[in-house]
Design a protein around this motif. Structure first.
Motif, PDB file in Angstrom:
ATOM      1  N   PHE A   1     -36.624  35.966-107.663  1.00 10.96           N
ATOM      2  CA  PHE A   1     -36.067  34.842-107.379  1.00 10.96           C
ATOM      3  C   PHE A   1     -34.425  35.275-107.514  1.00 10.96           C
ATOM      4  O   PHE A   1     -34.168  36.105-108.236  1.00 10.96           O
ATOM      5  CB  PHE A   1     -36.266  33.828-108.747  1.00 10.96           C
TER       6      PHE A   1
ATOM      7  N   ASP B   1     -31.930  33.493-108.307  1.00 11.18           N
ATOM      8  CA  ASP B   1     -31.230  32.983-109.902  1.00 11.18           C
ATOM      9  C   ASP B   1     -31.991  31.985-110.278  1.00 11.18           C
ATOM     10  O   ASP B   1     -33.057  31.619-109.897  1.00 11.18           O
ATOM     11  CB  ASP B   1     -29.879  32.495-109.303  1.00 11.18           C
TER      12      ASP B   1
ATOM     13  N   ASP C   1     -31.737  28.761-110.979  1.00 13.80           N
ATOM     14  CA  ASP C   1     -31.652  27.702-110.018  1.00 13.80           C
ATOM     15  C   ASP C   1     -32.689  27.829-108.906  1.00 13.80           C
ATOM     16  O   ASP C   1     -33.491  26.669-108.723  1.00 13.80           O
ATOM     17  CB  ASP C   1     -30.378  27.136-109.221  1.00 13.80           C
ATOM     18  N   GLU C   2     -33.048  28.886-108.321  1.00 11.63           N
ATOM     19  CA  GLU C   2     -34.021  28.916-107.311  1.00 11.63           C
ATOM     20  C   GLU C   2     -35.393  28.912-108.003  1.00 11.63           C
ATOM     21  O   GLU C   2     -36.393  28.197-107.458  1.00 11.63           O
ATOM     22  CB  GLU C   2     -34.066  30.204-106.790  1.00 11.63           C
TER      23      GLU C   2
ATOM     24  N   GLN D   1     -36.062  25.254-109.140  1.00 10.98           N
ATOM     25  CA  GLN D   1     -36.356  24.462-108.048  1.00 10.98           C
ATOM     26  C   GLN D   1     -38.065  24.708-107.405  1.00 10.98           C
ATOM     27  O   GLN D   1     -38.625  23.915-106.999  1.00 10.98           O
ATOM     28  CB  GLN D   1     -35.578  24.642-106.683  1.00 10.98           C
ATOM     29  N   ALA D   2     -38.335  26.142-107.807  1.00 12.40           N
ATOM     30  CA  ALA D   2     -39.559  26.542-107.367  1.00 12.40           C
ATOM     31  C   ALA D   2     -40.783  25.906-108.254  1.00 12.40           C
ATOM     32  O   ALA D   2     -41.894  25.405-107.789  1.00 12.40           O
ATOM     33  CB  ALA D   2     -39.873  27.987-107.391  1.00 12.40           C
TER      34      ALA D   2
END
Length: 203
Positions: A61, A63, A65-66, A69-70
């Motif tokens: 990932f 970061d 945040d990613e 979101q995932a």
């Protein structure tokens, strides 16, 4: 001295995973933590729960945040719910089939609500896709799986299985709740759905 040798034996490397497998494992580990802590959950806490180093997270990932979101996209994905619906034994009586379906879909909705709520997800917008499953496709696939459960009783239904499936799906999402009455159990909900609101003696 045997201590170093014992330490070397007991500290074995985790089984090798592909990046996709490791990504999926991290997401599954992170989802309950996000439901509990929301966006405040740290990647260090997720890594400890997964039994990996924190740096491993950032190899799959970009970061935090990613990763978040995932996890939201995975929680909203219909994959798990559809698998559970497909696994229901269609040789069972229709009420039993629908009760199992209601239980599976209520768990799916609870998972969605916990993740979206804990992250303050607003506006009802589906955050991307998971294996091609956006909001509309997700609803379509779940309704199709429900229709398959109804298919064996097609001849006894007042409307086509697809329409009955859509009605049942809608009831699950809009089940009214009152402060002084507990939620209907899956069995009670199915009973009202199939038999109506009138008691047997009133019909």
């Amino acid at each position: 001295m045997t201590a170093p040798e014992e330490n070397q034996t007991t500290r074995r490397r985790a089984p090798s995973m592909s990046p996709e497998e490791r990504r999926a494992m991290i997401i599954q580990t992170a989802i309950p933590l996000i439901a509990e802590y929301g966006a405040a959950v740290t990647t260090a806490k997720i890594a400890r729960a997964a039994g990996i180093g924190e740096g491993t997270i950032f190899r799959v990932f970009a970061d935090k945040d990613e990763l978040l979101q995932a996890c939201v996209a995975e929680a909203l994905s219909p994959e798990h719910a559809v698998r559970e619906l497909d696994a229901i034994d269609v040789s069972q009586p229709l009420p039993d089939r629908l009760a199992e379906a209601a239980e599976a879909l209520q768990a799916h909705m609870s998972r969605m609500g916990a993740i979206a709520g804990s992250l303050g997800h607003r506006g009802g917008k589906h955050p991307g896709t998971v294996r091609g499953a956006g909001r509309n496709e997700s609803t379509t696939r779940i309704r199709a799986a429900l229709a398959e459960l109804l298919e064996p009783d097609k001849a006894t239904l007042r409307r086509p299985p697809e329409q009955i499936a859509a009605l049942f799906f809608g009831l699950l999402f809009t089940q009214p709740r009152t402060e002084d009455e507990p939620d209907l159990t899956p069995q009670e909900l199915v009973e009202v759905f199939l038999d109506g609101a009138l008691s047997q003696g009133a019909k």
